[in-house]
Motif scaffolding. Structure first.
Motif, PDB file in Angstrom:
ATOM      1  N   ALA A  21       0.390  -1.255   0.196  1.00 15.14           N
ATOM      2  CA  ALA A  21      -0.061  -0.194   0.104  1.00 15.14           C
ATOM      3  C   ALA A  21       0.678   1.496   0.207  1.00 15.14           C
ATOM      4  O   ALA A  21       0.216   2.068   0.069  1.00 15.14           O
ATOM      5  CB  ALA A  21      -0.523  -0.537   1.105  1.00 15.14           C
ATOM      6  N   GLY A  22       2.418   1.042   0.151  1.00 19.76           N
ATOM      7  CA  GLY A  22       2.973   2.253  -0.280  1.00 19.76           C
ATOM      8  C   GLY A  22       3.568   2.654   1.520  1.00 19.76           C
ATOM      9  O   GLY A  22       3.679   3.771   1.596  1.00 19.76           O
ATOM     10  N   LYS A  23       3.400   2.086   2.418  1.00 23.31           N
ATOM     11  CA  LYS A  23       4.314   2.152   3.931  1.00 23.31           C
ATOM     12  C   LYS A  23       5.323   2.331   4.168  1.00 23.31           C
ATOM     13  O   LYS A  23       5.560   4.173   4.295  1.00 23.31           O
ATOM     14  CB  LYS A  23       3.797   0.818   4.486  1.00 23.31           C
ATOM     15  CG  LYS A  23       3.619   0.654   5.800  1.00 23.31           C
ATOM     16  CD  LYS A  23       3.501   0.178   6.618  1.00 23.31           C
ATOM     17  CE  LYS A  23       3.422  -2.143   6.102  1.00 23.31           C
ATOM     18  NZ  LYS A  23       4.596  -1.832   5.732  1.00 23.31           N
ATOM     19  N   VAL A 112      -5.805   3.863  -3.227  1.00 24.85           N
ATOM     20  CA  VAL A 112      -6.624   4.529  -3.351  1.00 24.85           C
ATOM     21  C   VAL A 112      -6.830   3.121  -4.654  1.00 24.85           C
ATOM     22  O   VAL A 112      -8.653   3.127  -4.665  1.00 24.85           O
ATOM     23  CB  VAL A 112      -6.651   5.282  -4.373  1.00 24.85           C
ATOM     24  CG1 VAL A 112      -5.284   5.492  -5.895  1.00 24.85           C
ATOM     25  CG2 VAL A 112      -7.472   6.491  -4.667  1.00 24.85           C
ATOM     26  N   ALA A 113      -6.731   2.238  -5.427  1.00 22.80           N
ATOM     27  CA  ALA A 113      -7.241   1.443  -5.486  1.00 22.80           C
ATOM     28  C   ALA A 113      -7.675   0.355  -5.767  1.00 22.80           C
ATOM     29  O   ALA A 113      -8.962  -0.390  -5.701  1.00 22.80           O
ATOM     30  CB  ALA A 113      -6.362   0.665  -7.342  1.00 22.80           C
ATOM     31  N   LYS A 114      -7.142  -0.770  -4.428  1.00 21.56           N
ATOM     32  CA  LYS A 114      -7.098  -1.618  -3.891  1.00 21.56           C
ATOM     33  C   LYS A 114      -8.628  -1.571  -2.615  1.00 21.56           C
ATOM     34  O   LYS A 114      -8.939  -1.828  -2.187  1.00 21.56           O
ATOM     35  CB  LYS A 114      -6.457  -2.712  -3.300  1.00 21.56           C
ATOM     36  CG  LYS A 114      -5.798  -2.918  -4.646  1.00 21.56           C
ATOM     37  CD  LYS A 114      -3.850  -3.181  -3.953  1.00 21.56           C
ATOM     38  CE  LYS A 114      -3.067  -3.684  -5.276  1.00 21.56           C
ATOM     39  NZ  LYS A 114      -1.827  -4.167  -4.344  1.00 21.56           N
ATOM     40  N   LYS A 140      -1.881   6.975  -3.125  1.00 14.69           N
ATOM     41  CA  LYS A 140      -1.472   7.021  -4.444  1.00 14.69           C
ATOM     42  C   LYS A 140      -2.459   6.958  -5.672  1.00 14.69           C
ATOM     43  O   LYS A 140      -3.103   6.315  -5.928  1.00 14.69           O
ATOM     44  CB  LYS A 140      -0.762   5.022  -5.025  1.00 14.69           C
ATOM     45  CG  LYS A 140      -0.476   4.456  -4.585  1.00 14.69           C
ATOM     46  CD  LYS A 140      -0.393   2.969  -5.070  1.00 14.69           C
ATOM     47  CE  LYS A 140       0.898   1.882  -4.077  1.00 14.69           C
ATOM     48  NZ  LYS A 140       0.695   0.844  -4.271  1.00 14.69           N
ATOM     49  N   MET A 141      -2.836   8.547  -5.036  1.00 16.78           N
ATOM     50  CA  MET A 141      -3.820   9.549  -5.550  1.00 16.78           C
ATOM     51  C   MET A 141      -4.084   9.713  -7.168  1.00 16.78           C
ATOM     52  O   MET A 141      -4.417  10.185  -7.805  1.00 16.78           O
ATOM     53  CB  MET A 141      -3.975  10.760  -4.967  1.00 16.78           C
ATOM     54  CG  MET A 141      -4.504  10.161  -3.614  1.00 16.78           C
ATOM     55  SD  MET A 141      -6.494   9.150  -4.091  1.00 16.78           S
ATOM     56  CE  MET A 141      -7.405  10.999  -4.770  1.00 16.78           C
ATOM     57  N   ASP A 142      -2.445   9.711  -7.669  1.00 17.97           N
ATOM     58  CA  ASP A 142      -1.631  10.033  -9.116  1.00 17.97           C
ATOM     59  C   ASP A 142      -2.303   8.586  -9.586  1.00 17.97           C
ATOM     60  O   ASP A 142      -1.782   8.426 -10.806  1.00 17.97           O
ATOM     61  CB  ASP A 142      -0.170  10.373  -9.129  1.00 17.97           C
ATOM     62  CG  ASP A 142       0.842   9.098  -8.240  1.00 17.97           C
ATOM     63  OD1 ASP A 142       0.268   8.607  -7.338  1.00 17.97           O
ATOM     64  OD2 ASP A 142       1.522   8.480  -9.129  1.00 17.97           O
ATOM     65  N   LYS A 146     -10.922   4.317  -6.721  1.00 17.30           N
ATOM     66  CA  LYS A 146     -11.854   4.128  -6.113  1.00 17.30           C
ATOM     67  C   LYS A 146     -12.263   5.925  -5.892  1.00 17.30           C
ATOM     68  O   LYS A 146     -11.500   6.679  -5.555  1.00 17.30           O
ATOM     69  CB  LYS A 146     -12.376   3.864  -4.512  1.00 17.30           C
ATOM     70  CG  LYS A 146     -12.106   1.977  -5.417  1.00 17.30           C
ATOM     71  CD  LYS A 146     -11.856   1.040  -4.216  1.00 17.30           C
ATOM     72  CE  LYS A 146     -12.056  -0.188  -4.292  1.00 17.30           C
ATOM     73  NZ  LYS A 146     -12.800  -1.148  -2.844  1.00 17.30           N
ATOM     74  N   ASP A 147     -13.990   6.365  -5.981  1.00 16.63           N
ATOM     75  CA  ASP A 147     -14.364   7.173  -5.798  1.00 16.63           C
ATOM     76  C   ASP A 147     -13.565   7.711  -4.353  1.00 16.63           C
ATOM     77  O   ASP A 147     -14.036   6.815  -3.188  1.00 16.63           O
ATOM     78  CB  ASP A 147     -15.330   7.147  -5.368  1.00 16.63           C
ATOM     79  CG  ASP A 147     -16.086   8.687  -5.351  1.00 16.63           C
ATOM     80  OD1 ASP A 147     -16.120   9.626  -6.554  1.00 16.63           O
ATOM     81  OD2 ASP A 147     -16.412   8.548  -4.606  1.00 16.63           O
ATOM     82  N   ALA A 148     -13.640   8.827  -4.139  1.00 17.02           N
ATOM     83  CA  ALA A 148     -12.947   9.529  -2.369  1.00 17.02           C
ATOM     84  C   ALA A 148     -14.275   9.102  -1.540  1.00 17.02           C
ATOM     85  O   ALA A 148     -13.737   8.711  -0.286  1.00 17.02           O
ATOM     86  CB  ALA A 148     -12.539  10.692  -2.495  1.00 17.02           C
ATOM     87  N   PHE A 149     -15.036   9.618  -2.503  1.00 16.75           N
ATOM     88  CA  PHE A 149     -16.222   9.334  -0.717  1.00 16.75           C
ATOM     89  C   PHE A 149     -16.743   7.823  -0.881  1.00 16.75           C
ATOM     90  O   PHE A 149     -16.651   7.021  -0.027  1.00 16.75           O
ATOM     91  CB  PHE A 149     -17.935  10.044  -1.790  1.00 16.75           C
ATOM     92  CG  PHE A 149     -17.653  11.486  -1.361  1.00 16.75           C
ATOM     93  CD1 PHE A 149     -18.018  11.768  -0.275  1.00 16.75           C
ATOM     94  CD2 PHE A 149     -17.391  12.098  -2.377  1.00 16.75           C
ATOM     95  CE1 PHE A 149     -18.027  13.092   0.103  1.00 16.75           C
ATOM     96  CE2 PHE A 149     -17.789  13.643  -2.456  1.00 16.75           C
ATOM     97  CZ  PHE A 149     -17.843  14.143  -0.557  1.00 16.75           C
ATOM     98  N   ASP A 150     -16.534   6.805  -1.999  1.00 14.98           N
ATOM     99  CA  ASP A 150     -16.590   5.193  -1.820  1.00 14.98           C
ATOM    100  C   ASP A 150     -15.427   4.652  -0.620  1.00 14.98           C
ATOM    101  O   ASP A 150     -15.960   4.028  -0.353  1.00 14.98           O
ATOM    102  CB  ASP A 150     -16.622   4.726  -3.327  1.00 14.98           C
ATOM    103  CG  ASP A 150     -18.028   5.051  -4.359  1.00 14.98           C
ATOM    104  OD1 ASP A 150     -18.740   5.374  -3.670  1.00 14.98           O
ATOM    105  OD2 ASP A 150     -17.575   4.756  -5.294  1.00 14.98           O
ATOM    106  N   LEU A 151     -14.399   5.222  -1.242  1.00 10.82           N
ATOM    107  CA  LEU A 151     -13.278   5.392  -0.230  1.00 10.82           C
ATOM    108  C   LEU A 151     -13.431   5.000   1.773  1.00 10.82           C
ATOM    109  O   LEU A 151     -13.097   4.762   1.973  1.00 10.82           O
ATOM    110  CB  LEU A 151     -11.940   5.377  -0.472  1.00 10.82           C
ATOM    111  CG  LEU A 151     -10.699   4.785  -1.682  1.00 10.82           C
ATOM    112  CD1 LEU A 151      -9.888   5.905  -2.144  1.00 10.82           C
ATOM    113  CD2 LEU A 151     -10.812   3.809  -1.000  1.00 10.82           C
TER     114      LEU A 151
END
Length: 528
Positions: A21-23, A112-114, A140-142, A146-151
């Motif tokens: 996840a980029g930790k 953001v994708a997973k 990973k917003m670049d 998924k949509d921000a609200f969905d997340l």
């Protein structure tokens, strides 16, 4: 600086997430903004031998995953920050669970994708059990995701958290233009094709200001205004007490790889995150500002420097000041020990420190005195709680593959087990050694480290065991316990501390044994 103000400027936190996840990248960028490193290592590229700054074991560099918790310390805006970067891989979850006993707050990283993944759920559950304050960083917003609200909904539902966004993305993936910072009321813009540079931060206290249109374009500006209105309507405002009590979780968006949103996270973190907190021991609750020193071992690492075969015990200081060359009581052994070269850390770089304060992590050179969970004090008998050993899920016999190196093999196994990498059981029947781990990948790590750090070779043999259950008889002299030992002799073993363990070959067999011998308790963690 006074003792009280030294405590006030300490922040000790852990970074947890699912693998990838980029930790580790986020850890590195926090160090970069803190001025602790000049350039980031290329984490994923094996061609570049630098590796991530916090991954210092050779096997971590080869695999591109973190397998041991790293301790990193740096100063930022006169705040002393201690980061514990934990392994994300589920096979090393036990190390992470133990590390969570030593932190005062946590940053959870989500891709953001997973979205929210299985390992994240387990780790957040542990944090919630202990009411540890949590900040969520959506990374990973670049990239498209998924949509921000969905997340935000997913985080609330799957992790049972109550969130409040303190920053919000402007677009995502190819349309990602930057971050609106609700905490400081300003905008950070991406510039250039490389999307590596951060343009100057623009103050925008009022979103209806027409400057916003010229900065991000008409369409994005309209969307952002609508989204922020929605955010402020749906989510509760930030309240520091609720956050510190573990009842409200701030959320930040960004891209750690591109340095984006990391500074906002760090600036907010140093102003809201908790200072060292009181900790419960079996005897009483210990406050950080007490005069007398106390601390506990939450991790042991053998061979930090392979040339010197050194073992370090990592101690979290709970109260008082820890001073070099002072005798402290090792509670379990009931003997006094002195430490001439206590270390503070920056990944594999170590510095000798004279004085450390509550919240700090100190590494003590250890010749085999410590095990995980041990307490050091200035004389008071205290036992800190909450550093358990879980029942392993995989079991294998360990065999010596080089008879000339049996001494090295046993020394290596002994030291690696003290680290808590895995657990060692010795069968009562024939004295064979069994290694139990939480994940199968640990067997590779043990094999690799035995060969490269101790010059010993081992092979494994499968063993059909479902769970290891620690045995607690009501009375060791009663007939029922004697019969249990006679009937189940083949399945009995001792752990490293000499505790009796029942190696049940199936769930059914464990249930039947519990029913047949009601006066005996069977525990799936060894901390009872």
């Amino acid at each position: 600086m006074s003792f009280k103000s030294e405590i006030q400027r300490r922040r000790t936190f852990g970074i947890v997430s699912h693998p990838d996840a980029g930790k580790t990248t986020l850890t590195e960028k926090l160090l970069l903004f803190g001025g602790a490193i000049q350039e980031a290592g290329a984490v994923k590229s094996n061609k570049i031998k630098k590796g991530a700054t916090s991954d210092f074991m050779e096997i971590e560099r080869q695999r591109g995953i973190s397998v041991a918790t790293s301790v990193l310390a740096f100063e930022y805006k006169d705040i002393k920050i201690n980061i514990l970067d934990t392994p994300g891989h589920k096979d090393f979850a036990e190390d992470t669970f133990r590390t969570l006993t030593a932190v005062d707050s946590v940053i959870v990283v989500i891709d953001v994708a997973k979205g929210v993944e299985e390992q994240t759920e387990k780790l957040v559950q542990v944090c919630r059990m202990r009411n540890i304050p949590i900040i969520v960083f959506i990374n990973k917003m670049d990239r498209e995701g998924k949509d921000a609200f969905d997340l935000l909904d997913e985080v609330e539902q799957k992790l049972a958290l109550k969130v409040t966004p303190l920053s919000f993305p402007i677009g995502m993936g190819y349309d990602f233009q930057g971050i609106y910072n609700l905490w400081e009321r300003n905008i950070n813009l991406f510039t250039g094709d490389s999307k590596k540079n951060i343009d100057d931060t623009v103050e925008i206290s009022d979103l209806s200001d027409s400057t916003l249109n010229s900065l991000v374009g008409e369409k994005a500006a309209v969307t952002l205004r609508e989204e922020i209105e929605l955010v402020e309507g749906i989510y509760p405002g930030f309240d520091q007490d609720s956050y510190l009590n573990g009842e409200l979780q701030p959320v930040f968006f960004g891209s750690a790889l591109n340095n984006f949103g990391v500074k906002e996270l760090l600036d907010c973190f140093v102003s809201i995150a908790p200072t060292p907190r009181p900790k419960a021991s079996e005897e009483r609750i210990v406050a950080p500002d007490e005069d007398k020193f106390s601390g506990f071992v939450f991790k042991i690492h053998a061979n930090m420097d392979p040339k010197h075969r050194d073992r370090l015990a990592f101690i979290k200081i709970v109260s008082g000041t820890f001073k070099r060359n002072t005798a402290y009581l090792h509670v379990r052994h009931n003997k006094n020990l002195k430490f001439s070269s206590p270390n503070a850390f920056f990944a594999e770089k170590k510095e000798i420190v004279d004085t450390s304060y509550p919240g700090d992590i100190v590494g003590l050179h250890d010749t085999g005195n410590f095990k995980i969970g041990d307490t050091l004090t200035e004389g008071e008998i205290l036992n800190y709680k909450g550093v358990p050993s879980f029942s392993p899920e995989h079991f294998r016999y360990i065999n010596n593959a080089d008879p000339l190196k049996s001494k090295q093999l046993y020394k290596g196994i002994d030291q690696l087990m003290d680290e808590g990498v895995a657990q060692l059981f010795t069968l009562d029947l024939n004295g064979r050694k069994v290694i139990g781990t939480v994940g199968a990948l640990q067997y590779e790590v043990i094999q690799y480290r035995l060969e490269h750090e101790y010059g010993a070779k081992c092979s494994y043999e499968n063993l059909n065991v479902h769970k290891a259950a620690w045995v607690e008889p009501q009375d060791e002299k009663n007939e029922e316990f004697k019969e249990f030992k006679r009937v189940k002799q083949r399945f009995l073993a001792k752990d490293k501390q000499g505790q009796l363990v029942f190696l049940a070959d199936s769930k059914f067999s464990l249930q039947m044994t519990e029913q047949k011998y009601p006066s005996i308790k069977f525990h799936l963690t060894s901390e009872f």
